[in-house]
Design an enzyme around this catalytic site. Sequence first.
Site, PDB file in Angstrom:
ATOM      1  N   GLY A  27       0.827  -1.205   0.000  1.00 19.18           N
ATOM      2  CA  GLY A  27       0.000   0.000   0.000  1.00 19.18           C
ATOM      3  C   GLY A  27       0.853   1.243   0.000  1.00 19.18           C
ATOM      4  N   GLN A  33       5.417   4.557  -0.327  1.00 17.38           N
ATOM      5  CA  GLN A  33       4.864   3.258  -0.705  1.00 17.38           C
ATOM      6  C   GLN A  33       5.568   2.170   0.090  1.00 17.38           C
ATOM      7  OE1 GLN A  33       5.748   3.467  -4.949  1.00 17.38           O
ATOM      8  NE2 GLN A  33       3.610   3.944  -5.395  1.00 17.38           N
ATOM      9  N   ASP A 147       0.450  11.814  16.615  1.00 18.86           N
ATOM     10  CA  ASP A 147      -0.489  11.285  15.618  1.00 18.86           C
ATOM     11  C   ASP A 147      -0.888   9.852  15.943  1.00 18.86           C
ATOM     12  OD1 ASP A 147      -2.080  11.444  13.346  1.00 18.86           O
ATOM     13  OD2 ASP A 147      -0.485  10.805  11.994  1.00 18.86           O
TER      14      ASP A 147
END
Length: 356
Positions: A27, A33, A147
């Site tokens: 993905g 990537q 995050d």
Amino acid sequence: MPEFVRVAINESLWEFPDIYEFVRFLGGGSFGQVAKVRLRGTENYFAMKRLMRPFEREEDAKGTYREIRLLKHMNHRNVISLLNVFHPPAHNMMEFQQVYLVTHLMDADLHRYSRSKRMSDQEIRIILYQILRGLKYIHSAGVVHRDLKPCNIAVNGNSEVRILDFGLSRMCADKMTDHVGTMWYLAPEIIFLRGQYTKAIDVWSVGCILAELITDRVLFRGENYVSQIRCLINIMGTPTREFITGISMERSRNYLEGYPLRQRCDFHHLFMGYDVQAIDLMEKMLEMVPEKRITAAEAMLHPYLRDLIEPHHHAEDTAPVYDQNFENMVLPVKCWKELVSHEIRNFRPDQLDLHF
């Protein structure tokens, strides 16, 4: 010196040492990537990440340097570590345009994992404890993740957890003004720009994750900034004077001061039928005033998790302090490239315990 091979993967040309064999594409996104690779001649599998446009702008180049530095610093079983870093052969800095990172291969992120099966309370406890162990380690280095969310936490089939994605991480004292991370997991001090952000913002995110794990639904599911505020206040109540006085923006203060009074929900009523100790810990993590919020280290000692502690965990969960003075540096792309190149040249895979 290994030879480099070129492989077309997902419409991009990858170049990596021939000690690795491409297995399949996993993905990608704006960050880069990721592919599954195998160490040639073995059954050892890893995740290889190809950074997207690592040197396009100054902030991209600085972000590349930051990510490599952070991953190199981390060496804990519940935090993703850097196993290798390289770039294809380049004769000069102009040709130096690609960077690849090799890390542990995990089965799924926590979002997919938690929706693929019905998790028992014991499994939730084990996963939460590992998240907190990793977070305590990160915080002991003086780093705030910023995050934390289910898709940034990786899980293996045996419930082994690793915290991912340090692209947004900063030192604790950094006064940030941007809203980073997914809205649903953002601490209220980020949403309302309340002073300096500390390690407490990550603990709030873990509290949101715990609520999601035990109920199978997102706790604060806003559709936009305004609805996120409403979701927050509907459950947590109108912020107190103590919280509001710490907000730097007059507009935000005025908005909250004029907001209709609403009491905080009773968590034991809101989460009726769930483990009372889990609810108690969640309440302590979801404390609106960050100075009063429980820390990752304190959360590990909570009765909900206490029986999972091992004597050796304290030493393992403490990291050397991370030097991040470079965050104050403003440099052109060429200089950041040279710093990245230096980090790659000086990386030694055997500096990590690869047998976690």
